[in-house]
Write an enzyme that holds these catalytic residues in place. Structure first.
Site, PDB file in Angstrom:
ATOM      1  N   GLN A 350       7.000   2.443  -2.028  1.00  0.00           N
ATOM      2  CA  GLN A 350       8.145   2.244  -2.314  1.00  0.00           C
ATOM      3  C   GLN A 350       8.579   1.257  -3.022  1.00  0.00           C
ATOM      4  O   GLN A 350       7.475   0.317  -3.284  1.00  0.00           O
ATOM      5  CB  GLN A 350       8.786   2.270  -0.863  1.00  0.00           C
ATOM      6  CG  GLN A 350      10.229   2.612  -0.862  1.00  0.00           C
ATOM      7  CD  GLN A 350      10.564   3.716  -0.260  1.00  0.00           C
ATOM      8  OE1 GLN A 350       9.909   4.446   0.793  1.00  0.00           O
ATOM      9  NE2 GLN A 350      11.160   4.588  -0.929  1.00  0.00           N
ATOM     10  N   THR A 521       6.678   1.249   5.510  1.00  0.00           N
ATOM     11  CA  THR A 521       5.294   1.920   5.807  1.00  0.00           C
ATOM     12  C   THR A 521       5.436   3.330   5.183  1.00  0.00           C
ATOM     13  O   THR A 521       4.903   4.249   5.865  1.00  0.00           O
ATOM     14  CB  THR A 521       5.274   1.972   7.336  1.00  0.00           C
ATOM     15  OG1 THR A 521       5.273   0.519   7.628  1.00  0.00           O
ATOM     16  CG2 THR A 521       3.882   2.608   7.774  1.00  0.00           C
ATOM     17  N   HIS A 522       6.200   3.727   4.075  1.00  0.00           N
ATOM     18  CA  HIS A 522       6.315   4.839   3.492  1.00  0.00           C
ATOM     19  C   HIS A 522       5.333   5.037   2.093  1.00  0.00           C
ATOM     20  O   HIS A 522       5.505   4.871   0.947  1.00  0.00           O
ATOM     21  CB  HIS A 522       7.693   4.762   2.747  1.00  0.00           C
ATOM     22  CG  HIS A 522       8.724   4.576   3.841  1.00  0.00           C
ATOM     23  ND1 HIS A 522      10.107   4.404   3.514  1.00  0.00           N
ATOM     24  CD2 HIS A 522       8.603   4.860   5.279  1.00  0.00           C
ATOM     25  CE1 HIS A 522      10.733   3.945   4.587  1.00  0.00           C
ATOM     26  NE2 HIS A 522       9.923   4.454   5.608  1.00  0.00           N
ATOM     27  N   LEU A 523       3.990   5.194   2.722  1.00  0.00           N
ATOM     28  CA  LEU A 523       2.904   5.533   1.614  1.00  0.00           C
ATOM     29  C   LEU A 523       2.570   6.868   1.509  1.00  0.00           C
ATOM     30  O   LEU A 523       2.727   7.641   2.506  1.00  0.00           O
ATOM     31  CB  LEU A 523       1.521   4.600   2.445  1.00  0.00           C
ATOM     32  CG  LEU A 523       1.806   3.404   2.739  1.00  0.00           C
ATOM     33  CD1 LEU A 523       0.729   2.789   3.639  1.00  0.00           C
ATOM     34  CD2 LEU A 523       1.909   2.452   1.431  1.00  0.00           C
TER      35      LEU A 523
END
Lengths: 595, 245
Positions: A350, A521-523
């Site tokens: 992100q 935590t947007h992997l």
């Protein structure tokens, strides 16, 4: 030697959103399903019970619900020639642990996807020409369209009990002037619940964004605006904005989670078994590596257990899916030098920037202890390709929003620029500004690049002696240009609020990825979906090209990062994949797409 | 109750019972019903003299370290015209109690080598030292530095000289022998803020002085009727165990 269990029709690795959805769908199809979760059992009671859950130190500061990285972490380096170092303390991202996975501690921002972002490369080439995409940027199309996925977005929202305001339903405008998003794609039905109330911060953002000519809308939130019963019979109560949302179990039964919205139905299902404290080491393959025979895991007592199965679902967190594929030999590992191979390719994240606005104590009381994780007001004027990128020379877009999820004092005290970090001045500023500030984010999409990728670390091991996953990752020129552009556009909103002070946090030229500073935590990526086995690890149904009885749902399938939060697309893709398994694969097990 | 705290649960409970007595006596506050169990436990000890909160005996820190800790946190969050600071909040007690948790041993972190202490700051914490070790080495080094510079230990310096020393540690301009001064300072400041703002059940934020300072309502956690109101939230904080400020 490993103890062998009775064969299951399907084994599911990881019990977060993707695992729970798959378990429900596959038991509905009549399969015997064993789900393996490496963490403990956890649920609203007792982990989320009031008042013990209202404890910032234990939950957010000491990381109660997050991955236990003392046993397994990732290593990180900025470039292909660097030596990677382990991520020793959780910082930039916070994967979950235990039943429900990150779906327990998430915030609840529940978007669909901008259709353009599903066909990112094709769209940019069509509108701006092939040369517009920079050298080394490896964005791809997902290989699936918004129209194909719409029924699954719709159903997932009904399962989650999502609150929001539609723009159009079957082409008919219903949301104009009511908080709908004019850039949102068409829907087949309305949100299950009306939008939540808006905090003072969100109201200020809405007013200011309108004044500067943008188009504010209510964030779609998987926090309930009222009582709700989902299609599985799970009951939710209205969110009371307790402010202990992201990082906590919801004590009010108001934030959608696998535990609250799906598990109660699965518990009634005799064909379903959930085993906790089961750490999967690898997927077992037959000798020609074309068929999975099951998985091997370590149980709570440290014993190796083999679980045979006809069908293997890898539904762990994004990078755990990739690591399990690499450890098991499923698919060809990606090599950034040649650009060949697929597993580990297109790791993306992100691209965030934040502005905080501080008000005089007589101007506004934003009371940031009031909050709900999915709640807020956003604008999409600069998201996806909603504006002409031509003059700006970068790829990607960004929604902007106030998303007041609840700010608690240990981590959340944030003072105007120039304030010392301690002493009487710090203390006075904390007292004067804590309840008179708001925060807004440019939640930028992040693109994929040839040398941002995942592989196995040559040095560091987990508690079981297996190599850690290695991230090779850094910000690129495109990312820095985009975030600087976005923060200027968002600053107009902040300035229209007439604040006493602003604090702008944006990556400057030459910035490197900072593992210690929380972003999201947007992997994404590493086991990406696509139409060609040479450039993707799984097909459009999330089925491994190489081992067709392995399916890999999750954000690991995204070829690049979205402007929106990923959970809505993860859920829709998982239902889409499950439907293909139920209607096509089970009748004729084998590749669903011929390479 | 957090997992890391559970071994101390009984001890903490007993200590809490003792420390609550002077609060009740001095403030004349009425206690919320959830405390009735503690009240009856307190009566059990009624023949003993009431110990003020500051008479906490540290389990981890030595007498010299304990003196440093009090002096340092009193500068990080001072008692001043805005009200009570780290000392009234019980921050030293909080930090000592934390030294009995898995956090203090580094057990929440990935601590396998090899270690690279010279890594760029973008890679986060890369030392092999646990929080306990950071305090043991850091306090000794800080006192030693003060003695070399001023001929006195930290706690013996006047407030302005103490502040100047803390700024030196914060900026990393001072070189300690066994660990970066900045690492020590960062941990001390983080733990001090934790002890000032945590729920009182962890031993800090006594009488919720940290929460009252900023108007944080603690464990109230129900704001359904306050979401849309641009006004000061009027109710004082409550703690997890039911104390009311």
């Amino acid at each position: 030697m490993a103890t062998s269990m009775k064969k299951a029709d399907a084994v599911i690795v990881g019990f977060g959103w993707a695992g729970a959805i798959m378990a429900k769908e596959l038991t509905e199809a009549g399969l015997n399903v064993v789900a393996l979760e490496r963490g403990p059992m956890q649920d609203t009671y007792p982990e989320g019970s009031y008042p013990q859950v209202i404890d910032e130190l234990t939950y957010n500061i000491r990381r109660k619900l997050f991955q236990d990285i003392s046993k397994e972490t990732v290593t990180i380096r900025h470039g292909v020639n660097d030596v990677a170092l382990p991520n020793r303390q959780l910082g930039a991202f916070l994967p979950g642990n235990g039943v429900g996975g990150a779906g327990v501690h998430w915030s609840g921002v529940h978007f669909r996807v901008d259709p353009v972002e599903l066909r990112m490369r094709s769209h940019y080439e069509e509108r701006y020409g092939k040369k517009f995409i920079p050298e080394g940027m490896t964005i791809q199309d997902f290989g699936v369209t918004y129209e194909e996925l719409e029924p699954y977005f719709d159903f997932a929202e009904k399962v989650f009990g999502t609150s929001g305001t539609a723009w159009t339903i079957n082409g008919k405008n219903v949301g104009e002037g009511k908080g709908g998003n004019p850039f949102a794609p068409d829907r087949s039905t309305d949100f299950p619940l009306v939008a939540q109330k808006n905090t003072i911060s969100a109201q200020l953002f809405q007013k200011a964004a309108t004044e500067v000519g943008y188009h504010p809308y209510n964030l779609p939130s998987a926090n309930t605006s009222g009582p709700y019963t989902n299609p599985y019979g799970a009951q939710m109560g209205p969110c009371n904005f307790c402010g202990f949302c992201s990082g906590y179990v919801c004590y009010m039964y108001s934030k959608a989670s696998p535990n609250l919205n799906i598990l109660p139905a699965l518990k009634q299902e005799p064909k379903f078994e959930l085993r906790t404290n089961a750490y999967v080491l690898r997927v077992n393959l037959d000798s020609d590596k074309r068929r999975a025979t099951g998985v091997t895991y370590v149980d709570a007592q440290g014993q190796e257990i083999e679980q045979p199965a006809d069908l293997v679902i890898l539904s762990a967190f994004q990078f755990h899916n990739v690591r399990l594929m690499l450890l098991s030999g499923i698919g060809k590992p990606y090599d950034p030098k040649t650009g060949e191979g697929v597993v580990g390719k297109n790791f993306a994240y992100q691209n965030m920037a934040t502005i905080k606005a501080y008000f005089d104590k007589d101007a506004h009381h934003t009371n940031p202890f009031i909050g709900a994780g999915g709640n807020g007001v956003a604008v999409d004027d600069f998201n996806a390709d909603n504006f002409d990128h031509g003059p700006h020379g970068f790829v990607g877009g960004s929604p902007f929003w106030v998303n007041q999820a609840g700010t608690r004092p240990i981590a959340g005290i944030n003072n105007p620029p120039g304030t010392p970090e301690w002493g009487s001045q710090w203390k006075a500023a904390a007292a004067d500004y804590y309840t008179h500030q708001l925060s807004m984010d440019a939640h930028g999409a992040h693109q994929s690049y040839r040398d941002n990728y995942l592989d196995l670390d040559p040095t560091y091991k987990d508690a079981y002696g297996q190599p850690l996953l290695r991230m090779t990752f850094d910000w690129k020129e495109n990312d820095l240009r985009m975030t600087q552009f976005m923060v200027e556009k968002m600053k107009k909103i902040a300035e229209a609020m007439n604040p006493k002070a602003l604090k702008v946090s944006v990556k400057g030229a030459g910035s490197h990825f900072n593992t210690a500073s929380y972003q999201t935590t947007h992997l994404n990526g590493g086991a990406i979906m696509g139409t060609d086995p040479k450039t993707s690890a799984v097909n459009k149904y999330l089925q491994s090209w190489d081992v067709p009885n392995v399916f890999v749902p999750g954000a690991s399938a995204f070829p690049q990062g979205l402007g929106y939060n990923p959970t809505g697309l993860v859920a829709a893709l998982t239902y889409w994949s499950a439907r293909a398994i139920r209607e096509q694969y089970l009748k004729n097990p084998g590749p669903l797409v011929q390479a | 109750m957090s997992n890391e705290d559970s071994p101390n649960e009984r001890r903490d409970f007993l200590r809490k019972s003792l420390t609550l007595i002077p609060v009740v006596t001095l403030a004349g506050a009425s206690l919320a019903s959830p405390l009735s169990a503690q009240e009856s436990s307190a009566k059990h000890d009624a023949n003993k003299p009431a110990a003020p909160a500051s008479h906490y005996e540290p389990s981890y820190f030595t007498a010299e370290e304990w003196t440093f800790l009090h002096a340092a946190v009193a500068r990080l969050i001072p008692t001043d015209e805005r009200g009570p600071g780290a000392i009234e909040a019980g921050v030293p007690e909080y930090i000592d109690r934390q030294m009995g948790t898995s956090y203090a041993n580094g057990s929440l972190w990935y601590m396998q080598g090899p270690f690279n202490a010279n890594a760029a700051p973008e890679f986060g914490y890369q030392l092999k030292l646990s929080p306990k070790e950071v305090y043991r080495l850091g306090i000794a080094a800080a006192d030693n530095w003060c003695h070399q510079q001023h001929g006195k230990l930290f706690a013996q310096l006047d407030a302005a000289t103490q502040d100047a020393a803390l700024k030196q540690f914060e900026s990393g301009k001072v070189a300690f022998e066994q660990l970066p001064a900045k690492t020590f300072f960062t941990q001390l400041l983080q733990n001090t803020k934790e002890g000032f703002f945590c729920d009182p059940m962890h031993g800090g934020n006594k009488n919720m002085v940290g929460w009252k300072l900023i108007n944080f309502p603690g464990a109230r956690a129900d704001f359904m009727d306050w979401v849309e109101r641009d006004e000061r939230y009027p109710f004082p904080p409550v703690s997890i165990r039911g104390e009311r400020a």
